[in-house]
Write a protein that holds these residues in place. Structure first.
Motif, PDB file in Angstrom:
ATOM      1  N   SER A  26      14.124  28.984 -56.330  1.00  0.00           N
ATOM      2  CA  SER A  26      15.234  28.260 -55.364  1.00  0.00           C
ATOM      3  C   SER A  26      14.660  28.029 -54.193  1.00  0.00           C
ATOM      4  O   SER A  26      14.916  27.007 -53.731  1.00  0.00           O
ATOM      5  N   GLU A  27      13.643  28.723 -53.786  1.00  0.00           N
ATOM      6  CA  GLU A  27      12.714  28.163 -52.580  1.00  0.00           C
ATOM      7  C   GLU A  27      11.949  26.855 -52.826  1.00  0.00           C
ATOM      8  O   GLU A  27      11.988  26.295 -51.515  1.00  0.00           O
TER       9      GLU A  27
ATOM     10  N   ASP B  93      16.245  20.962 -50.049  1.00  0.00           N
ATOM     11  CA  ASP B  93      17.615  21.013 -49.446  1.00  0.00           C
ATOM     12  C   ASP B  93      18.452  19.751 -49.378  1.00  0.00           C
ATOM     13  O   ASP B  93      19.565  19.785 -49.521  1.00  0.00           O
ATOM     14  N   ASP B  94      17.837  18.796 -49.159  1.00  0.00           N
ATOM     15  CA  ASP B  94      18.528  17.615 -49.055  1.00  0.00           C
ATOM     16  C   ASP B  94      18.982  16.773 -50.299  1.00  0.00           C
ATOM     17  O   ASP B  94      19.394  15.506 -50.267  1.00  0.00           O
TER      18      ASP B  94
ATOM     19  N   GLU C 162      19.886  26.610 -58.955  1.00  0.00           N
ATOM     20  CA  GLU C 162      19.639  27.559 -58.050  1.00  0.00           C
ATOM     21  C   GLU C 162      20.359  28.842 -58.357  1.00  0.00           C
ATOM     22  O   GLU C 162      19.921  29.929 -57.930  1.00  0.00           O
TER      23      GLU C 162
END
Length: 173
Positions: free
Chosen positions: A6-7, A11-12, A149
Motif C-alpha cells: 500500500s506504500e 495517494d492522489d 490497499e
C-alpha cells in the motif's frame, strides 16, 4: 518482501479507482522486471478512453504481480481502453513466456516469499501444513484502490476460498 504494497499506491487516486491484477507463476528476473516497468510506464502515459487520457497507474508488485489502476473520476474507462490494457498484458505474456490470466493458480505469502498453489492442490496444501488458515493469500479479485490497499493480502480464512476449503472452526466461525 518486507515493504508493504500500500506504500507504493499513489495517494492522489480516488478510493473507488478500478484495479486489475495479473499474476505471474514465477518471479520475473531483474532484467525482465525493468523491461516490464518500462512497458507499463509507456502504456499508462498513452492510456486513453475515447481519445481522452486516462489517469492511470501501473506497477510490478513483489516481482510477479502486474497491477493496473484507473481513476475514473476524470475519465471513465471504456471497453476499448480496457481492451488496450488486455493487449498489453498479452504482449507481456508472449514476450516473457508466462501465463498471466491463469485464475486457477493461487498465490500465498509463505516464509516471506510468494508461493504458488494450484487451486486443485489447495486441500492437499492445507492437510499437509504447507499453508494454514492464517497464511496470507493474494486475493486478486479486488476491484478498487481501497480493496487493493486493505483486502489484497489477507489471511486465507478471510478470503472467498474459506467457505469452500476450510472447516468452520478454521475460519473462526
Amino acid at each position: 518482501m518486507k515493504a508493504h504494497h500500500s506504500e507504493l499506491i499513489p495517494d492522489d487516486f480516488a478510493p473507488d479507482s478500478r484495479v486489475w491484477i495479473y499474476q505471474s507463476p514465477r518471479l520475473f528476473f531483474l532484467s525482465e522486471a525493468l523491461e516490464i516497468e518500462k512497458m507499463l510506464e509507456a502504456f499508462v502515459a498513452d492510456w486513453k478512453s475515447h481519445g481522452t487520457p486516462v489517469k492511470g497507474y501501473a506497477n510490478l508488485f513483489y516481482g510477479q504481480f502486474l497491477v493496473l489502476m484507473a481513476d475514473e473520476t476524470a475519465t471513465g474507462v471504456s471497453g476499448c481502453s480496457t481492451d488496450s490494457s488486455v493487449r498489453l498484458i498479452k504482449d507481456i505474456e508472449q514476450r516473457f513466456g508466462v501465463p498471466l490470466f491463469d485464475r486457477l493458480m493461487l498465490a500465498f505469502r509463505v516464509k516471506d516469499k510468494v508461493e504458488m498453489v494450484p487451486l486443485a492442490q489447495l486441500p492437499y496444501a492445507l492437510e499437509n501444513g504447507f499453508i494454514t488458515p492464517d497464511t496470507l493469500y493474494f486475493n486478486n479479485t479486488v476491484q478498487t484502490k481501497v480493496e487493493l490497499e486493505t483486502k489484497w493480502l489477507i489471511p486465507l480464512k478471510n478470503s472467498w476460498l474459506a467457505s469452500r476449503h476450510l472447516k468452520p472452526a478454521e475460519t473462526g466461525n
